[in-house]
Design a protein around this motif. Structure first.
Motif, PDB file in Angstrom:
ATOM      1  N   VAL A  39       9.572  15.364  29.793  1.00 24.80           N
ATOM      2  CA  VAL A  39       8.247  15.183  29.203  1.00 24.80           C
ATOM      3  C   VAL A  39       7.264  14.693  30.271  1.00 24.80           C
ATOM      4  N   ARG A  40       7.698  13.796  31.147  1.00 23.95           N
ATOM      5  CA  ARG A  40       6.822  13.291  32.214  1.00 23.95           C
ATOM      6  C   ARG A  40       6.345  14.430  33.114  1.00 23.95           C
ATOM      7  N   ARG A  41       7.294  15.261  33.532  1.00 25.07           N
ATOM      8  CA  ARG A  41       6.916  16.394  34.404  1.00 25.07           C
ATOM      9  C   ARG A  41       5.973  17.364  33.706  1.00 25.07           C
ATOM     10  N   ALA A  42       6.268  17.664  32.442  1.00 21.45           N
ATOM     11  CA  ALA A  42       5.411  18.588  31.692  1.00 21.45           C
ATOM     12  C   ALA A  42       4.016  18.002  31.522  1.00 21.45           C
ATOM     13  N   LEU A  43       3.936  16.726  31.173  1.00 20.67           N
ATOM     14  CA  LEU A  43       2.643  16.072  30.987  1.00 20.67           C
ATOM     15  C   LEU A  43       1.848  16.052  32.288  1.00 20.67           C
ATOM     16  N   ALA A  44       2.500  15.694  33.387  1.00 21.03           N
ATOM     17  CA  ALA A  44       1.824  15.674  34.690  1.00 21.03           C
ATOM     18  C   ALA A  44       1.311  17.063  35.047  1.00 21.03           C
ATOM     19  N   ASP A  45       2.111  18.076  34.790  1.00 22.50           N
ATOM     20  CA  ASP A  45       1.723  19.456  35.076  1.00 22.50           C
ATOM     21  C   ASP A  45       0.526  19.883  34.220  1.00 22.50           C
ATOM     22  N   ILE A  46       0.563  19.556  32.947  1.00 24.60           N
ATOM     23  CA  ILE A  46      -0.526  19.900  32.023  1.00 24.60           C
ATOM     24  C   ILE A  46      -1.830  19.227  32.457  1.00 24.60           C
ATOM     25  N   LEU A  47      -1.758  17.948  32.825  1.00 21.36           N
ATOM     26  CA  LEU A  47      -2.955  17.229  33.245  1.00 21.36           C
ATOM     27  C   LEU A  47      -3.475  17.727  34.592  1.00 21.36           C
ATOM     28  N   MET A  48      -2.543  18.071  35.496  1.00 16.91           N
ATOM     29  CA  MET A  48      -2.950  18.562  36.810  1.00 16.91           C
ATOM     30  C   MET A  48      -3.668  19.915  36.699  1.00 16.91           C
TER      31      MET A  48
ATOM     32  N   VAL B  77       1.187  10.088  36.079  1.00 14.21           N
ATOM     33  CA  VAL B  77       2.104   9.790  34.983  1.00 14.21           C
ATOM     34  C   VAL B  77       3.322   9.136  35.618  1.00 14.21           C
ATOM     35  N   GLY B  78       3.391   7.818  35.531  1.00 19.12           N
ATOM     36  CA  GLY B  78       4.449   7.071  36.210  1.00 19.12           C
ATOM     37  C   GLY B  78       5.795   7.194  35.545  1.00 19.12           C
TER      38      GLY B  78
ATOM     39  N   ALA C 148       4.113   7.371  27.238  1.00 19.55           N
ATOM     40  CA  ALA C 148       3.778   7.775  28.602  1.00 19.55           C
ATOM     41  C   ALA C 148       2.954   6.672  29.251  1.00 19.55           C
ATOM     42  N   TYR C 149       3.391   6.236  30.420  1.00 17.88           N
ATOM     43  CA  TYR C 149       2.679   5.212  31.184  1.00 17.88           C
ATOM     44  C   TYR C 149       1.853   5.923  32.245  1.00 17.88           C
ATOM     45  N   VAL C 150       0.543   5.850  32.091  1.00 15.29           N
ATOM     46  CA  VAL C 150      -0.372   6.626  32.929  1.00 15.29           C
ATOM     47  C   VAL C 150      -1.383   5.718  33.612  1.00 15.29           C
ATOM     48  N   LEU C 151      -1.946   6.240  34.696  1.00 17.84           N
ATOM     49  CA  LEU C 151      -2.977   5.507  35.421  1.00 17.84           C
ATOM     50  C   LEU C 151      -3.874   6.506  36.138  1.00 17.84           C
ATOM     51  N   PRO C 152      -5.199   6.394  35.945  1.00 20.91           N
ATOM     52  CA  PRO C 152      -6.085   7.270  36.705  1.00 20.91           C
ATOM     53  C   PRO C 152      -6.041   6.903  38.183  1.00 20.91           C
ATOM     54  N   LEU C 153      -6.183   7.901  39.031  1.00 19.96           N
ATOM     55  CA  LEU C 153      -6.166   7.678  40.467  1.00 19.96           C
ATOM     56  C   LEU C 153      -7.245   6.659  40.820  1.00 19.96           C
ATOM     57  N   GLY C 154      -6.855   5.628  41.523  1.00 26.52           N
ATOM     58  CA  GLY C 154      -7.784   4.565  41.874  1.00 26.52           C
ATOM     59  C   GLY C 154      -7.828   3.453  40.842  1.00 26.52           C
TER      60      GLY C 154
ATOM     61  N   PHE D  13       0.332   6.577  24.537  1.00 26.28           N
ATOM     62  CA  PHE D  13      -0.127   6.413  25.916  1.00 26.28           C
ATOM     63  C   PHE D  13      -0.443   4.951  26.182  1.00 26.28           C
ATOM     64  N   GLU D  14       0.068   4.458  27.303  1.00 32.20           N
ATOM     65  CA  GLU D  14      -0.165   3.083  27.721  1.00 32.20           C
ATOM     66  C   GLU D  14      -0.551   3.081  29.203  1.00 32.20           C
ATOM     67  N   ALA D  15      -1.286   2.064  29.607  1.00 34.14           N
ATOM     68  CA  ALA D  15      -1.638   1.917  31.022  1.00 34.14           C
ATOM     69  C   ALA D  15      -0.395   1.522  31.804  1.00 34.14           C
ATOM     70  N   ASP D  16      -0.212   2.133  32.949  1.00 35.41           N
ATOM     71  CA  ASP D  16       0.938   1.842  33.814  1.00 35.41           C
ATOM     72  C   ASP D  16       0.608   0.615  34.660  1.00 35.41           C
ATOM     73  N   ALA D  17       1.345  -0.468  34.435  1.00 34.05           N
ATOM     74  CA  ALA D  17       1.091  -1.718  35.155  1.00 34.05           C
ATOM     75  C   ALA D  17       1.993  -1.875  36.372  1.00 34.05           C
ATOM     76  N   THR D  18       2.760  -0.860  36.703  1.00 37.26           N
ATOM     77  CA  THR D  18       3.700  -0.938  37.822  1.00 37.26           C
ATOM     78  C   THR D  18       3.000  -1.290  39.125  1.00 37.26           C
TER      79      THR D  18
END
Length: 130
Positions: free
Chosen positions: A22-31, A47-48, A61-67, A103-108
């Motif tokens: 799911v992570r790979r598919a989501l990242a691909d869809i968003l990209m 998508v972390g 899904a733990y996500v974070l916009p670039l920057g 969807f949650e913010a990725d705090a990593t």
């Protein structure tokens, strides 16, 4: 008293495998910009991780916009478009049922920065060097 073995030992291999698919598919869809949303279209999103529940019916899904800027706007856009995103993931990933997405913010990255800051403190360096 019976104990759930998956909660004590962490996620199962199946949960990890589906989460990664799911992570790979989501990242691909968003990209590729497959979701027709202004905020998502102009933002690069990392998508972390995707964590699935044991029954695989929900995925977070733990996500974070670039920057790291505009996180709340990105989360709102993802949540608003989650039905479309779920449909796109279902077409891309071979699963019996596509999981309901959260969807949650990725705090990593924040945790890594805090760890780096702590390790650079003089008293901590002194303890580590001894």
């Amino acid at each position: 008293m019976s104990r759930n073995p998956s909660s004590a030992s962490g996620p199962s291999q199946r949960q990890l495998r589906v989460g990664e698919l799911v992570r790979r598919a989501l990242a691909d869809i968003l990209m590729r910009g497959d979701v027709h949303d202004e905020v998502l279209g102009r933002t690069s999103i990392t998508v972390g991780e995707v964590r699935c529940t044991p029954d695989l019916k929900q995925a977070t899904a733990y996500v974070l916009p670039l920057g790291g800027e505009g996180t709340e706007a990105v989360l709102a856009a993802l949540r608003q478009n989650k039905a479309e995103i779920r449909h796109l993931i279902a077409k891309q990933v071979d699963l019996k049922y596509a999981p309901d997405l959260r969807f949650e913010a990725d705090a990593t990255f924040d945790k890594m920065d805090e760890t780096r800051r702590l390790l650079n403190e003089e008293r901590v360096r002194r303890d580590v060097e001894e």
